[in-house]
Design an enzyme around this catalytic site. Structure first.
Site, PDB file in Angstrom:
ATOM      1  N   GLU A  56      30.709  12.250 -37.982  1.00 46.63           N
ATOM      2  CA  GLU A  56      29.524  11.399 -38.089  1.00 46.63           C
ATOM      3  C   GLU A  56      28.292  12.213 -38.496  1.00 46.63           C
ATOM      4  O   GLU A  56      28.046  13.290 -37.948  1.00 46.63           O
ATOM      5  CB  GLU A  56      29.280  10.713 -36.736  1.00 46.63           C
ATOM      6  CG  GLU A  56      28.103   9.754 -36.719  1.00 46.63           C
ATOM      7  CD  GLU A  56      27.865   9.158 -35.336  1.00 46.63           C
ATOM      8  OE1 GLU A  56      27.296   8.066 -35.266  1.00 46.63           O
ATOM      9  OE2 GLU A  56      28.230   9.797 -34.328  1.00 46.63           O
ATOM     10  N   LYS A 131      27.394   1.584 -39.762  1.00 48.92           N
ATOM     11  CA  LYS A 131      27.705   1.459 -38.342  1.00 48.92           C
ATOM     12  C   LYS A 131      27.130   0.164 -37.778  1.00 48.92           C
ATOM     13  O   LYS A 131      25.948  -0.143 -37.961  1.00 48.92           O
ATOM     14  CB  LYS A 131      27.134   2.679 -37.603  1.00 48.92           C
ATOM     15  CG  LYS A 131      27.472   2.774 -36.131  1.00 48.92           C
ATOM     16  CD  LYS A 131      26.974   4.118 -35.596  1.00 48.92           C
ATOM     17  CE  LYS A 131      27.288   4.322 -34.135  1.00 48.92           C
ATOM     18  NZ  LYS A 131      26.874   5.685 -33.687  1.00 48.92           N
ATOM     19  N   CYS A 168      31.881   6.097 -34.603  1.00 49.24           N
ATOM     20  CA  CYS A 168      31.526   6.551 -33.254  1.00 49.24           C
ATOM     21  C   CYS A 168      31.473   5.414 -32.233  1.00 49.24           C
ATOM     22  O   CYS A 168      32.500   4.869 -31.854  1.00 49.24           O
ATOM     23  CB  CYS A 168      30.220   7.341 -33.306  1.00 49.24           C
ATOM     24  SG  CYS A 168      29.946   8.365 -31.828  1.00 49.24           S
TER      25      CYS A 168
END
Length: 294
Positions: A56, A131, A168
């Site tokens: 990430e 994300k 994540c």
């Protein structure tokens, strides 16, 4: 194209510690991180990796323990920023799909996303995933830096597989894994930055459970080391590949920069899904409660 029953997919994951002081400007840090990654990217290419993924925000520290607007300067446009352009060159050189997780600067001034660009094996830009779930808890002040994405669960038709991306904190939400699988993903990568403590137990629980629930391969990537001045804990590495039965087949070390390579038997996707038939037995008409309101 989709994998056929005779194919394996050679995956690569790179985990890495920060290579430059956070006192430096973001461009200096970006260059240091790129320089450190290049030998491993070249090694992956020379060893026949077909899909490579980094951690990430791989060009920067995990700066979210701060709430310092300095880090806005590290955001780049996608696909026209320097990192995406450079990775297109490496993808084409090695005929290797590359997933490039970076901090994205939107066309709208002052809007930023936590994003992964996906580059096909001919160097062409396929698209990006932003994300979706953005945490806002001690040490992880991500809402200061990232607008939540609304990418509608894209699955990228690469030359080697149908590829999904989840980033994540997203991994704690089973709905997105399922949406990616329903959209056709056979292999999903989860670039992350997670530290020892509550998450470490979950690290080897959630992705294997999601792989089993959705009958797909998952590549989980975490960075390594401690990052000053924040030092919110140890980024504990242990990047891994997990198969559609939820079994971890290959795992990286806890504390070293490392490229791990694994040959995934893609015939397992159909085999496992045929065996369990979770998609057949879903009852979406009964799940209204999952999407009612906010």
């Amino acid at each position: 194209m989709s994998m056929n029953s005779t194919n394996t997919l050679r995956g690569g994951l790179i985990q890495m510690a920060l290579k430059s002081s956070t006192d430096n400007d973001p461009e200096t840090i970006r260059k240091a991180m790129i320089e450190a990654h290049i030998p491993l990217i070249e090694e992956a290419g020379e060893k026949g990796v077909q899909v490579l993924c980094f951690q990430e925000v791989f060009t920067q520290p995990y700066f979210c323990p701060s709430q310092d607007a300095k880090w806005y300067e590290s955001a780049e446009p996608i696909p026209n920023g320097p990192t995406t352009k450079l990775m297109q060159e490496y993808a084409a050189k090695y005929k290797m799909v590359i997933v490039v997780p970076i901090y994205e600067r939107d066309d709208v001034t002052g809007v930023y996303y936590n994003t992964a660009a996906v580059i096909d094996a001919d160097g062409s830009y396929l698209g990006k995933y932003r994300k979706t779930h953005i945490p806002q808890v001690a040490g992880f002040w991500e809402k200061f830096f990232f607008k939540p994405g609304a990418s509608n669960w894209p699955v990228f038709e690469t030359q080697y597989c149908k590829l999904g991306v989840y980033i994540c904190y997203d991994r704690h939400f089973p709905e997105g894994w399922r949406a990616l699988a329903l959209n056709g993903a056979e292999y999903i990568v989860n670039p992350s930055a997670t530290v020892a403590g509550l998450s470490e137990y979950l690290w080897k629980l959630e992705q294997p459970a999601s792989a089993a629930a959705n009958g797909c391969w998952i590549g989980a990537i975490n960075r390594v080391g401690h990052e000053q001045p924040w030092d919110i804990g140890e980024f504990y590495g242990q990047s891994y590949f997990v198969n559609p039965r939820g079994q971890i087949e290959k795992e990286a070390s806890r504390d070293k920069d490392e490229l791990i390579i694994h040959d995934m038997d893609m015939s397992m996707v159909q085999e496992v899904r045929n065996g369990w038939q979770f998609f057949r037995d879903r009852r979406p008409s009964t799940y209204g409660r999952l999407t009612e309101g906010e």
